[in-house]
Design an enzyme around this catalytic site. Structure first.
Site, PDB file in Angstrom:
ATOM      1  CD  GLU A 109      -2.981  -0.665  -0.086  1.00 53.70           C
ATOM      2  OE1 GLU A 109      -3.399   0.506  -0.239  1.00 53.70           O
ATOM      3  OE2 GLU A 109      -3.242  -1.581  -0.886  1.00 53.70           O
TER       4      GLU A 109
ATOM      5  CB  CYS B 146     -18.530   0.309 -15.361  1.00 53.52           C
ATOM      6  SG  CYS B 146     -18.647   0.771 -13.609  1.00 53.52           S
TER       7      CYS B 146
END
Length: 362
Positions: free
Chosen positions: A37, A202
């Protein structure tokens, strides 16, 4: 679309199209997820993967990272940019060994007290590694939610950010949180892209307010433009007859903090006097190389590389661990910033070409 339907569609898309073979997904411990991250902040996945693999091979756990010297950590980070991230990783690893028995605390508030870990990073660690119901709001998720709900304004403005966090919290499901978190990252990175988003693929398209309003291209709003200031510096490429070049460790804070670089002076400085007074070196200055521009997020830096031959030296540059004579023929892989690495390569190339001037192409 309610939150339950939102989450269901996102997870169905993830099952069919999500990324499931990323290195940090193979064994998603809190440490491995944390390192990934931090590396992924402002850096694309494809760029991060080889750095992550090398970093984890050398620093497989928190205690190994904490025991390493700062320069070695920076060496494995060199090229990724935003070097404060590496310093924060190392600093946090040492804090964890001192205060948390070498483990990352699985509590959002405690995580956010550690250097370099904000709310979204803490949420990602806890969701991906511990399965906790924690929302995330990285850049990709900000863009996706801003479009889905047609949120006006630049996402980093406090008012807009608060609205986006509310949406992120509301839509995060209670089940399969790790998969949902990865799915939101993947949707933003591969479908709801900044330019030419693939709306037809999407899972949220039919309920996307920006699409319904024909405003996908204009949302989210861009950061207000401002002209970046330009700073200047002269990097001194001080070489001995043996081909060694002087490097100086930069201060811990500031740009390229803790990395090795060339000594720097202003463009107005008298180089001969500066080297004598500051470094104890007698030099013969050569013709400057082409000015190189290196851009940061908040300013441009115009670098004038200036070679000089060292003909005599006192003891100033040998004091402490601030300076080192670096052999360009045998690089040792120490942590250097990108423009410094390129300049070192140019110096090495010049030596291979019998001293003929090599002009840089950047």
């Amino acid at each position: 679309m309610n939150s339950a339907e939102f989450g269901r569609r996102v997870l169905e898309w993830f099952d069919a199209h999500g990324r499931k073979q990323l290195p940090w997904q193979e064994d998603p411990t809190p440490y491995r997820v944390w390192v990934s991250e931090i590396m992924l902040q402002q850096t694309q996945v494809a760029t991060v993967i080889p750095y992550y693999q090398r970093f984890m091979a050398r620093f497989p756990d928190i205690r190994t990272l904490a025991a390493a010297e700062p320069d070695e950590v920076l060496r494995f980070w060199a090229g990724l940019g935003y070097y404060a991230r590496a310093r924060h990783l190392h600093q946090t690893a040492r804090i964890l060994c001192d205060r948390h028995d070498g483990e990352l605390p699985l509590d959002s508030a405690t995580l956010q007290e550690l250097p370099g870990i904000g709310r979204s990073t803490a949420g990602a660690i806890l969701a991906l590694a511990a399965g906790q119901r924690q929302a995330i709001l990285d850049g990709n998720v900000k863009r996706l939610l801003a479009r889905f709900a047609a949120i006006e304004g630049w996402p980093s403005q406090s008012r807009v950010l608060a609205t986006l966090w509310d949406l992120a919290e509301r839509h995060t499901p209670t089940e399969r949180v790790a998969d949902y978190t990865q799915a939101m990252m993947d949707l933003g990175a591969t479908v709801c892209t900044p330019r030419q988003p693939r709306c037809e693929t999407c899972p949220l398209a039919e309920a996307c307010a920006a699409r319904q309003q024909g405003r996908v291209a204009e949302l989210p709003a861009s950061r207000p433009r401002r002209d970046l200031p330009v700073r200047t510096t002269r990097m001194l490429l001080l070489r001995t007859m043996d081909g060694e070049v002087l490097l100086e460790r930069r201060p811990p804070a500031g740009i390229w903090g803790g990395l090795w670089s060339f000594p720097e002076c202003t463009l107005e400085s008298d180089i001969v006097d500066w080297c004598r007074d500051r470094l104890g070196l007698t030099v013969i200055v050569e013709r400057p190389w082409t000015v190189v521009r290196h851009s940061f997020s908040h300013f441009h830096l115009d670098i004038t590389p200036t070679p000089a031959q060292v003909t005599g030296q006192g003891g100033l540059v040998m004091e402490g661990e601030r300076f080192v004579w670096y052999n360009t023929r045998h690089p040792d892989g120490r942590g250097v910033a990108t423009p410094v690495r390129r300049l070192l390569a140019a110096l090495a190339s010049e030596l291979r070409n019998d001293g003929n001037q090599r002009w840089l192409e950047w």
